[in-house]
Write an enzyme that holds these catalytic residues in place. Structure first.
Site, PDB file in Angstrom:
ATOM      1  N   HIS A  16       0.836  -1.207   0.000  1.00  0.00           N
ATOM      2  CA  HIS A  16       0.000   0.000   0.000  1.00  0.00           C
ATOM      3  C   HIS A  16       0.875   1.263   0.000  1.00  0.00           C
ATOM      4  CE1 HIS A  16      -3.143  -2.601   2.252  1.00  0.00           C
ATOM      5  NE2 HIS A  16      -3.711  -2.299   1.102  1.00  0.00           N
ATOM      6  N   LYS A  40     -17.082  -8.021   5.649  1.00  0.00           N
ATOM      7  CA  LYS A  40     -16.062  -8.968   6.090  1.00  0.00           C
ATOM      8  C   LYS A  40     -15.506  -8.526   7.450  1.00  0.00           C
ATOM      9  CE  LYS A  40     -12.242  -7.090   3.347  1.00  0.00           C
ATOM     10  NZ  LYS A  40     -11.291  -7.326   2.284  1.00  0.00           N
ATOM     11  N   ARG A  89      -1.897  -6.228  -7.989  1.00  0.00           N
ATOM     12  CA  ARG A  89      -0.690  -6.995  -7.673  1.00  0.00           C
ATOM     13  C   ARG A  89      -0.395  -8.065  -8.688  1.00  0.00           C
ATOM     14  NH1 ARG A  89      -3.100  -7.607  -1.807  1.00  0.00           N
ATOM     15  NH2 ARG A  89      -4.788  -8.042  -3.230  1.00  0.00           N
ATOM     16  N   SER A 127      -2.952  -8.084   3.011  1.00  0.00           N
ATOM     17  CA  SER A 127      -3.164  -7.910   4.452  1.00  0.00           C
ATOM     18  C   SER A 127      -3.584  -9.213   5.129  1.00  0.00           C
ATOM     19  CB  SER A 127      -4.223  -6.840   4.704  1.00  0.00           C
ATOM     20  OG  SER A 127      -3.836  -5.628   4.139  1.00  0.00           O
TER      21      SER A 127
HETATM   22  O1  PNS Z   1      -8.885  -3.128   0.547  1.00  0.00           O
HETATM   23  P1  PNS Z   1     -10.101  -3.778  -0.036  1.00  0.00           P
HETATM   24  O2  PNS Z   1     -10.828  -4.588   1.008  1.00  0.00           O
HETATM   25  O3  PNS Z   1      -9.805  -4.555  -1.288  1.00  0.00           O
HETATM   26  O4  PNS Z   1     -11.067  -2.545  -0.457  1.00  0.00           O
HETATM   27  C1  PNS Z   1     -12.334  -2.789  -0.976  1.00  0.00           C
HETATM   28  C2  PNS Z   1     -13.177  -1.492  -1.034  1.00  0.00           C
HETATM   29  C3  PNS Z   1     -13.259  -0.826   0.320  1.00  0.00           C
HETATM   30  C4  PNS Z   1     -12.552  -0.528  -2.016  1.00  0.00           C
HETATM   31  C5  PNS Z   1     -14.587  -1.920  -1.545  1.00  0.00           C
HETATM   32  O5  PNS Z   1     -15.067  -2.961  -0.750  1.00  0.00           O
HETATM   33  C6  PNS Z   1     -15.575  -0.775  -1.545  1.00  0.00           C
HETATM   34  O6  PNS Z   1     -15.479   0.142  -2.335  1.00  0.00           O
HETATM   35  N1  PNS Z   1     -16.567  -0.840  -0.614  1.00  0.00           N
HETATM   36  C7  PNS Z   1     -17.546   0.199  -0.424  1.00  0.00           C
HETATM   37  C8  PNS Z   1     -18.919  -0.268  -0.885  1.00  0.00           C
HETATM   38  C9  PNS Z   1     -19.073  -0.048  -2.366  1.00  0.00           C
HETATM   39  O7  PNS Z   1     -18.853   1.034  -2.887  1.00  0.00           O
HETATM   40  N2  PNS Z   1     -19.500  -1.120  -3.094  1.00  0.00           N
HETATM   41  C10 PNS Z   1     -19.693  -1.065  -4.515  1.00  0.00           C
HETATM   42  C11 PNS Z   1     -18.385  -1.243  -5.312  1.00  0.00           C
HETATM   43  S1  PNS Z   1     -17.708  -2.836  -5.081  1.00  0.00           S
END
Ligand code: PNS
Length: 162
Positions: A16, A40, A89, A127
């Site tokens: 990150h 999650k 990645r 992570s």
């Molecule tokens: O670090 P991560 O867990 O891969 O991040 C995922 C994240 C937070 C970017 C994604 O889960 C997110 O955007 N969640 C907010 C809800 C949302 O907007 N959902 C619709 C798009 S998937």
């Protein structure tokens, strides 16, 4: 131009940090947005994740660290960001990221997601793997910023294998 880097950051890793440094070379301002309403289960409480990001990025300029809930695109709109940034990645990330960027583009009527290809040095760092290795006694010092390393082993109450 202002960029948004959303994620769980549970915890922030060197991968990150690499992406963040590279974003700040391209965009004037960066908001790191830590998701607070997650389906999650997270290992590290929200405020600790924010604190670890702050400590890990100490001295870096034009970055703000925020928390958000709800849709990423709604948050992006409320902050007037120009782009969403995500790191890629490996090919295994692609399907998930493609779907997410497409739905975000649709929902926002045109907000772009820009991808930064992770430095190959960090391509296997995620992570969830970091937490697993640390909990089982492995040493993750090479993979996370020092504040995260200290936090993890304090939380686990175990010294890593050397
Ligand atoms: O670090 P991560 O867990 O891969 O991040 C995922 C994240 C937070 C970017 C994604 O889960 C997110 O955007 N969640 C907010 C809800 C949302 O907007 N959902 C619709 C798009 S998937």
């Amino acid at each position: 131009m202002k960029a948004l880097y959303p994620g769980s950051f549970d915890p922030i890793t060197n991968g990150h940090v690499d992406v963040i440094k590279r974003i700040t070379r391209i965009y004037d301002d960066l908001i790191i947005a830590v998701l607070s309403n997650q389906d999650k289960t997270v290992y590290i409480p929200l405020q600790d994740r924010v604190k670890l990001i702050r400590q890990s990025l100490k001295g870096m300029k034009n970055i703000s660290i925020e928390t958000f809930s709800g849709l990423t695109v709604d948050y992006a709109k409320s902050k007037n960001v120009d782009v969403i940034i995500r790191g890629l990645r490996a090919p295994s990330d692609f399907e998930y990221e493609l779907e997410m960027s497409q739905i975000n583009y649709f929902l926002s009527k045109g907000l772009e997601t820009i991808f930064i290809m992770t430095n190959p040095k960090f391509s296997f760092i995620r992570s969830s793997r970091i937490k697993e290795v640390a909990i089982l006694g492995g040493n993750v010092k090479e993979f996370v910023p020092l504040p995260v390393y200290k936090y993890l082993y304090q939380k686990i109450r175990k010294r890593p294998n050397m």
